[in-house]
Design an enzyme around this catalytic site. Structure first.
Site, PDB file in Angstrom:
ATOM      1  N   SER A 277     -11.986  12.893  17.201  1.00  0.00           N
ATOM      2  CA  SER A 277     -12.752  14.027  17.750  1.00  0.00           C
ATOM      3  C   SER A 277     -14.221  13.716  18.000  1.00  0.00           C
ATOM      4  O   SER A 277     -15.016  14.631  18.179  1.00  0.00           O
ATOM      5  CB  SER A 277     -12.653  15.244  16.816  1.00  0.00           C
ATOM      6  OG  SER A 277     -11.310  15.625  16.641  1.00  0.00           O
TER       7      SER A 277
ATOM      8  N   LYS B 108     -14.190   9.080  21.782  1.00  0.00           N
ATOM      9  CA  LYS B 108     -13.955   7.719  22.273  1.00  0.00           C
ATOM     10  C   LYS B 108     -13.039   7.709  23.497  1.00  0.00           C
ATOM     11  O   LYS B 108     -13.249   6.927  24.428  1.00  0.00           O
ATOM     12  CB  LYS B 108     -13.391   6.818  21.173  1.00  0.00           C
ATOM     13  CG  LYS B 108     -12.061   7.236  20.595  1.00  0.00           C
ATOM     14  CD  LYS B 108     -11.628   6.267  19.498  1.00  0.00           C
ATOM     15  CE  LYS B 108     -10.316   6.689  18.887  1.00  0.00           C
ATOM     16  NZ  LYS B 108     -10.420   8.016  18.205  1.00  0.00           N
ATOM     17  N   THR B 109     -12.027   8.582  23.523  1.00  0.00           N
ATOM     18  CA  THR B 109     -11.155   8.649  24.699  1.00  0.00           C
ATOM     19  C   THR B 109     -11.939   9.104  25.927  1.00  0.00           C
ATOM     20  O   THR B 109     -11.800   8.536  27.009  1.00  0.00           O
ATOM     21  CB  THR B 109      -9.972   9.591  24.442  1.00  0.00           C
ATOM     22  OG1 THR B 109      -9.154   9.059  23.402  1.00  0.00           O
ATOM     23  CG2 THR B 109      -9.127   9.747  25.705  1.00  0.00           C
TER      24      THR B 109
ATOM     25  N   GLU C 159      -1.536   8.182  23.832  1.00  0.00           N
ATOM     26  CA  GLU C 159      -1.714   9.427  23.096  1.00  0.00           C
ATOM     27  C   GLU C 159      -1.583  10.651  23.994  1.00  0.00           C
ATOM     28  O   GLU C 159      -1.135  11.709  23.546  1.00  0.00           O
ATOM     29  CB  GLU C 159      -3.084   9.423  22.421  1.00  0.00           C
ATOM     30  CG  GLU C 159      -3.239  10.462  21.328  1.00  0.00           C
ATOM     31  CD  GLU C 159      -4.524  10.280  20.547  1.00  0.00           C
ATOM     32  OE1 GLU C 159      -4.550  10.634  19.363  1.00  0.00           O
ATOM     33  OE2 GLU C 159      -5.511   9.782  21.131  1.00  0.00           O
TER      34      GLU C 159
ATOM     35  N   ARG D 299     -10.498   0.128  11.708  1.00  0.00           N
ATOM     36  CA  ARG D 299      -9.256   0.428  11.001  1.00  0.00           C
ATOM     37  C   ARG D 299      -8.249  -0.713  11.112  1.00  0.00           C
ATOM     38  O   ARG D 299      -7.988  -1.242  12.191  1.00  0.00           O
ATOM     39  CB  ARG D 299      -8.642   1.723  11.562  1.00  0.00           C
ATOM     40  CG  ARG D 299      -7.428   2.202  10.794  1.00  0.00           C
ATOM     41  CD  ARG D 299      -6.999   3.554  11.320  1.00  0.00           C
ATOM     42  NE  ARG D 299      -5.745   3.964  10.744  1.00  0.00           N
ATOM     43  CZ  ARG D 299      -5.110   5.079  11.093  1.00  0.00           C
ATOM     44  NH1 ARG D 299      -5.630   5.878  11.989  1.00  0.00           N
ATOM     45  NH2 ARG D 299      -3.960   5.393  10.530  1.00  0.00           N
TER      46      ARG D 299
ATOM     47  N   ARG E  38     -21.302 -10.585  21.695  1.00  0.00           N
ATOM     48  CA  ARG E  38     -21.221 -12.045  21.605  1.00  0.00           C
ATOM     49  C   ARG E  38     -22.285 -12.740  22.449  1.00  0.00           C
ATOM     50  O   ARG E  38     -22.756 -13.824  22.109  1.00  0.00           O
ATOM     51  CB  ARG E  38     -19.826 -12.507  22.035  1.00  0.00           C
ATOM     52  CG  ARG E  38     -19.491 -13.927  21.615  1.00  0.00           C
ATOM     53  CD  ARG E  38     -18.131 -14.354  22.150  1.00  0.00           C
ATOM     54  NE  ARG E  38     -17.039 -13.510  21.692  1.00  0.00           N
ATOM     55  CZ  ARG E  38     -16.426 -13.660  20.525  1.00  0.00           C
ATOM     56  NH1 ARG E  38     -16.821 -14.595  19.686  1.00  0.00           N
ATOM     57  NH2 ARG E  38     -15.435 -12.857  20.188  1.00  0.00           N
TER      58      ARG E  38
END
Length: 440
Positions: A214, A217-218, A241, A373, A411
């Site tokens: 919530s 990110k989407t 999703e 995660r 990077r």
């Protein structure tokens, strides 16, 4: 197992071209530098030609003179002189070539025939797999496509790049940047706060966009794809999703003044926003629980029709490996490794959305890379990691919410913090009102 083979067709090779190459190398000591990065020993079909070229290449490695005599001595040292037909055959090769001016053209002919032989070998291997009664069809298709793509890329990657050529390319790039100082060098995200640190995304990179549920990110991933597509660069979305109708509703909300709920329920239909979306080069796949092999297969098929610029995967933890993995960390490692390989293989930007662990908390503090995660391999395989988080205090109803972000890993550039505004009713991110080109 019986394969349907044709005995009336001979293996593709060009004996005359092979002889012309070797003859040119024997009479011109500098000819090897024209072909050394074009052909290899195994590109010759005739065995004795392989041995002769192998001896020539060994002399090149030792920085010794290459001519009829030195090649003969090297073959004798290897105890292969008699196997190639002796000194008379070497003389025949040298006498059969008046000049080495065409050696490069003949080398490409040899290389082309070698690629055809490898294509036949790949086809045979694919047929053998098919006759083997496989049970894992996605894996079978992935292996088949890998064999074909490897052959396609072989010719493109065969040439070695001298540093002078690389310097010239770099100088040309810098010249273009000087002519357009306000444009980023890579693929722009559409948000100057992010592009300030990344200079745009680089093809071949794996970009990870991570946040707790919530936070948005989407919405940010879709916004980046939308901004890329508006510039004419094709984008492919893998949504595990949400289905395609929900994705389209979000795109409509981004391009409309109406809120997302009204667009989803049908209370409002913005024809102007829908018309603007019709021509965008965006492909959507909403297969739930897609495996990484299926994902790679579909991405290859998409890029075969139109060169993709960006692939968005929403989100990494929902992708399957297609195998029974007892260790979830190892499964995520397999997925991120394949996403990075896909980015390099197709020369596209892969943006993988990721959840953060509960350790990231909801206290409005900046997440750490360690809170990604299910495994540090996400951090390891990614080129850029972007984190999003929000303050603990809720924004007033109807007001845009301040979303904090950070480029936690980069990077090839700097890291740092930025802020964006998020209108939840429209699922839309936008920049804060500043025009000095620096993040707020």
């Amino acid at each position: 197992m019986t394969l349907d083979t044709r005995t009336d067709r001979r293996v593709p090779f060009d004996e005359a071209a092979e002889q012309q190459v070797l003859g040119g190398l024997l009479i011109d000591r500098d000819a090897i530098y024209k072909v050394a990065d074009v052909i290899a020993r195994e590109d010759f079909y005739i065995a004795r030609h392989q041995r002769i070229y192998g001896a020539i290449y060994e002399l090149l490695q030792r920085r010794e003179r290459i001519d009829l005599l030195t090649v003969q001595v090297e073959l004798a040292r290897r105890e292969e002189l008699d196997r190639i037909g002796g000194a008379p055959y070497l003389r025949e090769l040298a006498d059969g070539v008046p000049t080495a001016v065409e050696v490069e053209r003949h080398a490409h002919a040899v290389k082309d025939r070698a690629i055809l032989r490898r294509l036949l070998g790949a086809a045979t291997a694919i047929a053998a797999d098919a006759y083997g009664e496989p049970t894992d069809m996605p894996l079978l298709l992935d292996r088949a496509e890998q064999r074909i793509f490897a052959l396609r890329d072989e010719s493109a990657n065969a040439l070695l790049r001298h540093i002078q050529t690389a310097l010239q390319d770099n100088f040309q790039h810098l010249t273009e940047r000087m002519d357009r100082p306000y444009e980023v060098s890579g693929i722009p995200s559409g948000f100057r706060e992010i592009d300030f640190y990344t200079e745009g995304f680089t093809a071949g990179d794996l970009v990870v966009l991570a946040a707790r549920p919530s936070v948005g990110k989407t919405s940010l991933g879709l916004a980046i794809a939308y901004n890329v597509a508006r510039r004419g660069h094709p984008a492919l979305l893998f949504s595990l999703e949400m289905d395609s109708k929900q994705i389209v509703s979000r795109f409509l909300a981004m391009n409309s003044h109406s809120d997302l709920l009204a667009l989803r329920t049908g209370n409002v239909f913005d024809t102007e926003a829908a018309t603007a979306l019709q021509g965008l080069p965006i492909l959507i796949d909403d297969t739930p629980g897609i495996s990484i092999m299926e994902l790679r297969t579909k991405a290859r098929r998409a890029t075969a029709h139109d060169r993709l610029a960006v692939i968005v995967v929403d989100y990494i933890q929902l992708v399957r490996t297609g195998e029974d993995e007892d260790n979830r960390v190892q499964e995520i490692a397999t997925i991120t490794r394949n996403l990075k390989a896909l980015a390099r293989e197709l020369n596209v930007v892969v943006i993988g959305l990721s959840q953060l662990s509960r350790a990231a908390g909801d206290a409005g503090l900046e997440p750490k890379l360690s809170t990604l995660r299910e495994g540090g391999t996400i951090e390891q395989d990614s080129d850029i990691v972007i984190m999003l988080w929000k303050d603990k205090d809720e924004a007033p109803p109807g007001a845009p919410r301040l979303i904090h972000g950070s480029v936690a890993k980069n990077r090839n550039g700097p890291t740092g913090i930025f802020d964006l505004l998020f209108a939840a009713e429209q699922a839309r991110f936008f920049s804060k009102a500043r025009d000095d080109g620096t993040p707020v």
